[in-house]
Design a protein around this motif. Sequence first.
Motif, PDB file in Angstrom:
ATOM      1  N   GLU A  34       0.825  -1.203   0.000  1.00 49.22           N
ATOM      2  CA  GLU A  34       0.000   0.000   0.000  1.00 49.22           C
ATOM      3  C   GLU A  34       0.863   1.259   0.000  1.00 49.22           C
ATOM      4  O   GLU A  34       0.601   2.205  -0.742  1.00 49.22           O
ATOM      5  CB  GLU A  34      -0.908  -0.035   1.231  1.00 49.22           C
ATOM      6  CG  GLU A  34      -1.938   1.050   1.302  1.00 49.22           C
ATOM      7  CD  GLU A  34      -2.835   0.851   2.507  1.00 49.22           C
ATOM      8  OE1 GLU A  34      -2.447   1.275   3.628  1.00 49.22           O
ATOM      9  OE2 GLU A  34      -3.920   0.260   2.336  1.00 49.22           O
ATOM     10  N   LEU A  35       1.902   1.275   0.828  1.00 49.71           N
ATOM     11  CA  LEU A  35       2.803   2.427   0.883  1.00 49.71           C
ATOM     12  C   LEU A  35       3.462   2.671  -0.470  1.00 49.71           C
ATOM     13  O   LEU A  35       3.477   3.797  -0.975  1.00 49.71           O
ATOM     14  CB  LEU A  35       3.874   2.214   1.955  1.00 49.71           C
ATOM     15  CG  LEU A  35       4.945   3.295   1.997  1.00 49.71           C
ATOM     16  CD1 LEU A  35       4.427   4.526   2.714  1.00 49.71           C
ATOM     17  CD2 LEU A  35       6.206   2.773   2.657  1.00 49.71           C
ATOM     18  N   ASN A  37       2.544   1.572  -3.494  1.00 51.10           N
ATOM     19  CA  ASN A  37       1.549   1.931  -4.503  1.00 51.10           C
ATOM     20  C   ASN A  37       1.070   3.370  -4.325  1.00 51.10           C
ATOM     21  O   ASN A  37       0.996   4.136  -5.297  1.00 51.10           O
ATOM     22  CB  ASN A  37       0.376   0.960  -4.465  1.00 51.10           C
ATOM     23  CG  ASN A  37      -0.564   1.129  -5.634  1.00 51.10           C
ATOM     24  OD1 ASN A  37      -0.156   1.450  -6.743  1.00 51.10           O
ATOM     25  ND2 ASN A  37      -1.835   0.917  -5.395  1.00 51.10           N
ATOM     26  N   ASP A  38       0.753   3.740  -3.093  1.00 47.92           N
ATOM     27  CA  ASP A  38       0.280   5.099  -2.846  1.00 47.92           C
ATOM     28  C   ASP A  38       1.332   6.139  -3.184  1.00 47.92           C
ATOM     29  O   ASP A  38       1.046   7.139  -3.849  1.00 47.92           O
ATOM     30  CB  ASP A  38      -0.161   5.263  -1.386  1.00 47.92           C
ATOM     31  CG  ASP A  38      -1.438   4.516  -1.054  1.00 47.92           C
ATOM     32  OD1 ASP A  38      -2.101   3.993  -1.974  1.00 47.92           O
ATOM     33  OD2 ASP A  38      -1.768   4.446   0.155  1.00 47.92           O
ATOM     34  N   ARG A  39       2.551   5.909  -2.731  1.00 46.79           N
ATOM     35  CA  ARG A  39       3.618   6.900  -2.950  1.00 46.79           C
ATOM     36  C   ARG A  39       3.952   7.030  -4.431  1.00 46.79           C
ATOM     37  O   ARG A  39       4.068   8.128  -4.966  1.00 46.79           O
ATOM     38  CB  ARG A  39       4.851   6.507  -2.142  1.00 46.79           C
ATOM     39  CG  ARG A  39       6.079   7.380  -2.319  1.00 46.79           C
ATOM     40  CD  ARG A  39       5.866   8.874  -2.056  1.00 46.79           C
ATOM     41  NE  ARG A  39       5.588   9.224  -0.689  1.00 46.79           N
ATOM     42  CZ  ARG A  39       6.468   9.764   0.149  1.00 46.79           C
ATOM     43  NH1 ARG A  39       7.694  10.004  -0.244  1.00 46.79           N
ATOM     44  NH2 ARG A  39       6.101  10.074   1.366  1.00 46.79           N
ATOM     45  N   SER A  41       2.103   6.192  -7.002  1.00 42.96           N
ATOM     46  CA  SER A  41       0.944   6.749  -7.714  1.00 42.96           C
ATOM     47  C   SER A  41       0.893   8.264  -7.543  1.00 42.96           C
ATOM     48  O   SER A  41       0.628   9.003  -8.498  1.00 42.96           O
ATOM     49  CB  SER A  41      -0.362   6.142  -7.203  1.00 42.96           C
ATOM     50  OG  SER A  41      -0.460   4.790  -7.550  1.00 42.96           O
ATOM     51  N   GLU A  42       1.158   8.699  -6.325  1.00 44.38           N
ATOM     52  CA  GLU A  42       1.143  10.132  -6.020  1.00 44.38           C
ATOM     53  C   GLU A  42       2.216  10.880  -6.815  1.00 44.38           C
ATOM     54  O   GLU A  42       1.966  11.956  -7.353  1.00 44.38           O
ATOM     55  CB  GLU A  42       1.375  10.321  -4.517  1.00 44.38           C
ATOM     56  CG  GLU A  42       1.527  11.746  -4.047  1.00 44.38           C
ATOM     57  CD  GLU A  42       1.932  11.788  -2.573  1.00 44.38           C
ATOM     58  OE1 GLU A  42       2.782  12.633  -2.232  1.00 44.38           O
ATOM     59  OE2 GLU A  42       1.417  10.991  -1.781  1.00 44.38           O
ATOM     60  N   ALA A  46      -1.052   7.028 -11.871  1.00 41.92           N
ATOM     61  CA  ALA A  46      -1.648   5.698 -11.713  1.00 41.92           C
ATOM     62  C   ALA A  46      -0.918   4.621 -12.503  1.00 41.92           C
ATOM     63  O   ALA A  46      -0.973   3.440 -12.145  1.00 41.92           O
ATOM     64  CB  ALA A  46      -3.121   5.739 -12.118  1.00 41.92           C
ATOM     65  N   HIS A  80      -4.264  -4.471  -8.735  1.00 34.53           N
ATOM     66  CA  HIS A  80      -3.010  -3.860  -9.168  1.00 34.53           C
ATOM     67  C   HIS A  80      -1.893  -4.902  -9.254  1.00 34.53           C
ATOM     68  O   HIS A  80      -1.868  -5.872  -8.495  1.00 34.53           O
ATOM     69  CB  HIS A  80      -2.605  -2.747  -8.198  1.00 34.53           C
ATOM     70  CG  HIS A  80      -1.529  -1.866  -8.744  1.00 34.53           C
ATOM     71  ND1 HIS A  80      -0.205  -2.209  -8.707  1.00 34.53           N
ATOM     72  CD2 HIS A  80      -1.601  -0.670  -9.363  1.00 34.53           C
ATOM     73  CE1 HIS A  80       0.509  -1.255  -9.271  1.00 34.53           C
ATOM     74  NE2 HIS A  80      -0.330  -0.300  -9.678  1.00 34.53           N
TER      75      HIS A  80
END
Length: 151
Positions: A34-35, A37-39, A41-42, A46, A80
């Motif tokens: 999650e970390l 993917n989130d970072r 993506s940010e 995407a 993902h």
Amino acid sequence: MLPIEDFSSSIRSSAMASLPAYLAFFCLENAVRELINDRLSELHGAEWWDVKASSALRKKVEDRRDKEGANRWHVARGAHAIYYTDFGDLRSLLQNNWPDFEDLFPDQNWVLSRIGELELSRNVIAHSNTLDEREMIRIRLYLQDWIKQVG
């Protein structure tokens, strides 16, 4: 939920002793995914996977998805590509994209060494074996460190 009473008491006992480690690794591995993917993506959008994952990792994941696609009766891992990676692959994603994560950790060695050490214990649990108390303490301490460092 499952009829575990049909198994021997030693198997049931080992399963129950391993449950805390399994739960810890489930949470940690998915928190790292999650970390990342989130970072990424940010910072990269995407479609970060196409440019930030190595070609070898993209190929490995593509092969896993293809194999899974042939067994449509079975539940998919996740939407993902990162959910098709191994724990060690997450370490590589962090290492290969370190500038995107360096503000989150004291230094690169801190996070990479912990993930590397935890992977050894994770593989024991993932292959239905037990850990001794020393390893359980290490897992507990490293998880506490992770939570304090990145939340």
